[in-house]
Structures are given as structure tokens and as C-alpha cells.
Design a protein around this motif. Structure first.
Motif, short mmCIF file in Angstrom:
data_model
loop_
_atom_site.label_atom_id
_atom_site.label_comp_id
_atom_site.label_asym_id
_atom_site.label_seq_id
_atom_site.Cartn_x
_atom_site.Cartn_y
_atom_site.Cartn_z
N GLU A 9 -20.46 74.69 7.44
CA GLU A 9 -20.85 73.99 8.66
C GLU A 9 -20.38 72.54 8.65
N GLN A 10 -20.47 71.88 7.47
CA GLN A 10 -20.01 70.49 7.39
C GLN A 10 -18.50 70.41 7.57
N LEU A 11 -17.77 71.34 6.97
CA LEU A 11 -16.31 71.32 7.11
C LEU A 11 -15.89 71.61 8.55
N ILE A 12 -16.59 72.55 9.20
CA ILE A 12 -16.30 72.81 10.61
C ILE A 12 -16.54 71.54 11.44
N GLN A 13 -17.64 70.86 11.17
CA GLN A 13 -17.94 69.65 11.93
C GLN A 13 -16.90 68.57 11.69
N ALA A 14 -16.45 68.43 10.43
CA ALA A 14 -15.44 67.42 10.10
C ALA A 14 -14.13 67.68 10.85
N VAL A 15 -13.64 68.92 10.76
CA VAL A 15 -12.38 69.26 11.42
C VAL A 15 -12.53 69.21 12.93
N LEU A 16 -13.68 69.65 13.44
CA LEU A 16 -13.91 69.65 14.88
C LEU A 16 -13.92 68.22 15.43
N ASN A 17 -14.53 67.29 14.70
CA ASN A 17 -14.54 65.90 15.17
C ASN A 17 -13.12 65.37 15.34
N ILE A 18 -12.25 65.67 14.37
CA ILE A 18 -10.86 65.20 14.44
C ILE A 18 -10.12 65.90 15.58
N ALA A 19 -10.27 67.23 15.66
CA ALA A 19 -9.56 67.99 16.69
C ALA A 19 -10.07 67.63 18.09
N ARG B 211 -21.91 53.77 4.39
CA ARG B 211 -22.97 54.77 4.57
C ARG B 211 -24.32 54.23 4.13
N GLU B 212 -24.35 53.51 3.03
CA GLU B 212 -25.63 52.97 2.55
C GLU B 212 -26.17 51.93 3.52
N PHE B 213 -25.27 51.09 4.04
CA PHE B 213 -25.70 50.08 5.00
C PHE B 213 -26.26 50.73 6.27
N ILE B 214 -25.55 51.73 6.78
CA ILE B 214 -25.98 52.40 8.01
C ILE B 214 -27.30 53.13 7.80
N VAL C 213 -16.61 52.42 15.91
CA VAL C 213 -15.30 51.96 16.39
C VAL C 213 -14.65 53.10 17.16
N SER C 214 -14.38 52.88 18.44
CA SER C 214 -13.79 53.93 19.27
C SER C 214 -12.75 53.34 20.19
N GLY C 215 -11.65 54.06 20.37
CA GLY C 215 -10.63 53.63 21.32
C GLY C 215 -10.80 54.27 22.67
N ARG C 216 -11.87 55.03 22.87
CA ARG C 216 -12.09 55.75 24.11
C ARG C 216 -13.36 55.23 24.78
N GLU C 217 -13.27 54.97 26.05
CA GLU C 217 -14.44 54.48 26.78
C GLU C 217 -15.54 55.54 26.76
N GLY C 218 -16.72 55.13 26.35
CA GLY C 218 -17.85 56.04 26.26
C GLY C 218 -17.96 56.75 24.93
N GLY C 219 -16.99 56.53 24.03
CA GLY C 219 -17.05 57.17 22.72
C GLY C 219 -18.09 56.51 21.82
N SER C 220 -18.69 57.30 20.94
CA SER C 220 -19.72 56.75 20.05
C SER C 220 -19.12 56.08 18.83
N GLY C 221 -17.88 56.43 18.48
CA GLY C 221 -17.27 55.84 17.29
C GLY C 221 -17.83 56.42 16.00
N LEU C 222 -18.44 57.60 16.06
CA LEU C 222 -19.03 58.21 14.86
C LEU C 222 -18.27 59.45 14.38
N GLY C 223 -17.40 60.01 15.23
CA GLY C 223 -16.74 61.27 14.88
C GLY C 223 -15.91 61.19 13.62
N GLN C 224 -15.03 60.20 13.53
CA GLN C 224 -14.17 60.08 12.36
C GLN C 224 -14.97 59.64 11.14
N THR C 225 -15.99 58.82 11.35
CA THR C 225 -16.83 58.40 10.22
C THR C 225 -17.53 59.59 9.59
N LEU C 226 -18.09 60.47 10.44
CA LEU C 226 -18.76 61.66 9.92
C LEU C 226 -17.76 62.58 9.23
#
Length: 373
Positions: A240-250, A135-138, A312-325
Motif C-alpha cells: 500500500e505504501q509503494l502504491i501510494q508513493a508511485v501514485l503520487n508521482i504518476a 520529517r521530525e520537524f513536521i 512546495v507545489s508548482g500547481r495552484e491548489g496543490g498541497s505540496g505533500l505528494g512528492q514528500t510522502l
């Protein structure tokens, strides 16, 4: 070893197994019976290969102890018992020295200690340290990129106004659109650095909001089931943060199911109360366990170690930020998130501590620090 000596092992909390010269089990003390969920009488005379799978590391430790006639300790042994989940153990193998007149010979005493909890705590700490460093690096990188982006877009706007040939405007528009896209990406990278705004909430409110959003986004092909514990306590957190966290995974789960092309896609939202939980070296009396399970194709093995890494994303077009967030938001709530994935079943587990009330009714946020042995 005499019956009297064996009875003395019954009092030990350490799991002890006595092997004869042919590596067959002669005896297990009660702690070993509990650890391996088997009776000493039923397994007497059976070899280690009959009882466990993947015994190569254990066999090597036994061979080393016998060859040197001295105790040998192996700190990382994994054993599967009767097809059940693998046990993470450390073991010490000691040749038994017989007193004069004793029968037998070549016996070995094997002591087992369960280290699964210690490994889990150490893994969580590594993930937290890695997450903080990332997080600090980003954050620093995003700030460095945002500054020149503004200048590039401003210069493109000025240039666009000065161009006389309409055909050249296409190039300046490309510059501005790409600058805007990168600006949006940088803003998303900086989102996690907003501190949570905690308030008391029911975790089921979070899951129900996520459930409705997934239904709206994937109206067909993905069913969302619920298995809630109605006794779940309220927690303190930023809704709101918890909703976003669970939503990203779901959402990732729903996208994986939809991308698999098969029917019958399903996501299960499950809640339970956990007791005496260690989160980031702190012991809590209670924690809330949220599970998001899908029956999609699973996370590729080559990506599993990097699921929470940014971009890092296993899906074409994915940003790779959902699980990180998601990991960042959960960590900011003093919780942890982990996953297990095989083809056909992936489960993300979120553990969030429950704040305890003292006798005066005040909220006590500190847990008990737990030291590793």
C-alpha cells in the motif's frame, strides 16, 4: 615525453591525457580512451576546445599549473564530450619535466578521475539526512498544531449552540470547517510515520494498480504505456505504501500534462533490474528500477531543488505533500528516488533493493557498506 614513458602510462587505471605546449592532445592512454569514448590516434593534434565543451574550469587548472610550474588539482570539473551526457571529474595537471636531451617542452600531463558515483552517493546521503530532519520537524509541528485545533473546534461548537441569531451561525461554521481542513492536513503530515508492513510482492502489481487508478482519474488526455522487464525479481515491501508513493508521482505527472492543455499526453511506466547498486552507502547485488516518465511541461528550474520539500507545489491548489510522502515511503524501504526534468520529458526513478537469500533460504537484508574514497 619518450615513447617508452608513454607506454608505461598504458598500464594505469587512471585516465591520462598528454598535452603539448599549445594544449593540443599528443596522447591518451587506454583508460582515457574508455572514459571519453574516443581513440588516441583520432584525436591527436586536436585542441581541448575541439574535443570538449565547457572547458573553462579545465583551462583555468591548466593555466594555474603552467604559471606555477607545479601540479594543480581541480576537484570538480564537468565536461561534455561530443554532445553526450556531462562527465563529473576531478583532474590533476602536472607540468612534464624533460630529461637532458629530450625534445619538446611545455608539455602537460592531465589525470582524470570519474567522481560521478561519489557525487551521486553524497547527494543521496544529503537527501536522506534532509528528509529525516524534515520529517521530525513536521511531526513535532503537526502534533503542536493538532492540540489547539481540537480546542478551537470544540469552542466553536459550544458557541454555535448558544447563538440566537441564525445569521451568526455562518461564522461559527466557517471556524469549524477551517479547523477540520487543518486537522485533515495535519493527519496527512503524520501519515508517513506509520512503519511499513513488509511482505513479498511483485513490483508490477504496484505499477498496474497505479496504472488503473490513473486511467480512472484521467480517462481522456493521458495515455499510460508500459515497458516492463518480465524477469524482474520479487521484493519485500509494504504494498500500500509503494502504491501510494508511485501514485503520487504518476498523479503529479498526469496533472502536469492535463494542466498543459495540449493533446498527446503520455506517461511511461518502465522497469529494469540493476546490478551492483549503492543505496544510502550500502551495496546491493540487485535492485529494482522503476521509472515514471511523462512528456509534460517539466518541473520549473526554480523548484527542482525543492521538489521533495513539504508544502512546495508548482500547481495552484496543490498541497505540496505528494512528492514528500513518496520520498518518505521509498526511504522507509531502504530505497531512493530521484528525477531528471527538462521541458517535454520528466523522469522519476525509484530504486528499491532486492533482498538476497542465504544458503539456508533465510532472507538477508543487510547490504555491504561502501566507503567513499
Amino acid at each position: 615525453m619518450t615513447p617508452a614513458a608513454l607506454s608505461g602510462l598504458d598500464l594505469l587505471a587512471t585516465a591520462v591525457v598528454l598535452l603539448d605546449a599549445g594544449f593540443a592532445v599528443r596522447y591518451m592512454n587506454p583508460a582515457a580512451e574508455n572514459l571519453f569514448e574516443m581513440s588516441s590516434k583520432n584525436v591527436a593534434g586536436q585542441s581541448l576546445d575541439d574535443l570538449f565543451t565547457d572547458t573553462a574550469v579545465l583551462a583555468a587548472a591548466i593555466g594555474h599549473a603552467r604559471a606555477t610550474s607545479a601540479s594543480y588539482t581541480e576537484h570538480d570539473v564537468e565536461l561534455s564530450v561530443n554532445g553526450r551526457a556531462r562527465l563529473h571529474l576531478s583532474c590533476t595537471v602536472t607540468p612534464v619535466e624533460l630529461a637532458a636531451g629530450d625534445a619538446g617542452g611545455g608539455e602537460l600531463l592531465v589525470e582524470f578521475r570519474h567522481i560521478g558515483q561519489q557525487l551521486k552517493i553524497a547527494r543521496e546521503e544529503r537527501m536522506l539526512d534532509q528528509s529525516q530532519a524534515t520529517r521530525e520537524f513536521i511531526r513535532n509541528l503537526a502534533h503542536e498544531i493538532k492540540n489547539p485545533l481540537g480546542g478551537i473546534r470544540g469552542a466553536a461548537q459550544l458557541l454555535d449552540r448558544e447563538l440566537e441569531r441564525p445569521s451568526l451561525h455562518e461564522y461559527t461554521q466557517v471556524i469549524m470547517k477551517e479547523a477540520d481542513r487543518l486537522q485533515l492536513l495535519m493527519d496527512r503530515l503524520l501519515i508517513p510515520h506509520r512503519l511499513p508492513q513488509p511482505g513479498e510482492l511483485n513490483p508490477h502489481e504496484v505499477l498496474e494498480r497505479v496504472r488503473s487508478l490513473i486511467h480512472a482519474e484521467f480517462p481522456q488526455g493521458v495515455a499510460v504505456r508500459r515497458d516492463y522487464d518480465v524477469s524482474l525479481p520479487r521484493i519485500s515491501g509494504d504494498k500500500e505504501q509503494l502504491i501510494q508513493a508511485v501514485l503520487n508521482i504518476a498523479r503529479n505527472a498526469a496533472q502536469a500534462i492535463a494542466g498543459g492543455g495540449g493533446g498527446g499526453g503520455e506517461i511511461l511506466l518502465r522497469t529494469r533490474v540493476m546490478r551492483q547498486v549503492t543505496l544510502a552507502r550500502r551495496r546491493y547485488r540487485h535492485a529494482v528500477r522503476l521509472e515514471i516518465t511523462d512528456n509534460g511541461p517539466g518541473i520549473p528550474a526554480e523548484l527542482q531543488e525543492r521538489v521533495f520539500h513539504p508544502l512546495v507545489s508548482g500547481r495552484e491548489g496543490g498541497s505540496g505533500l505528494g512528492q514528500t510522502l513518496a520520498q518518505t515511503f521509498i526511504n522507509q524501504h531502504h530505497g531512493v528516488v530521484a528525477f531528471e526534468s527538462v521541458p517535454g520529458k520528466t523522469t522519476f526513478t525509484i530504486l528499491l533493493p532486492v533482498e538476497e537469500k542465504d544458503e539456508g533460504g533465510s532472507t538477508r537484508t543487510e547490504g555491504k557498506t561502501e566507503k567513499l574514497p
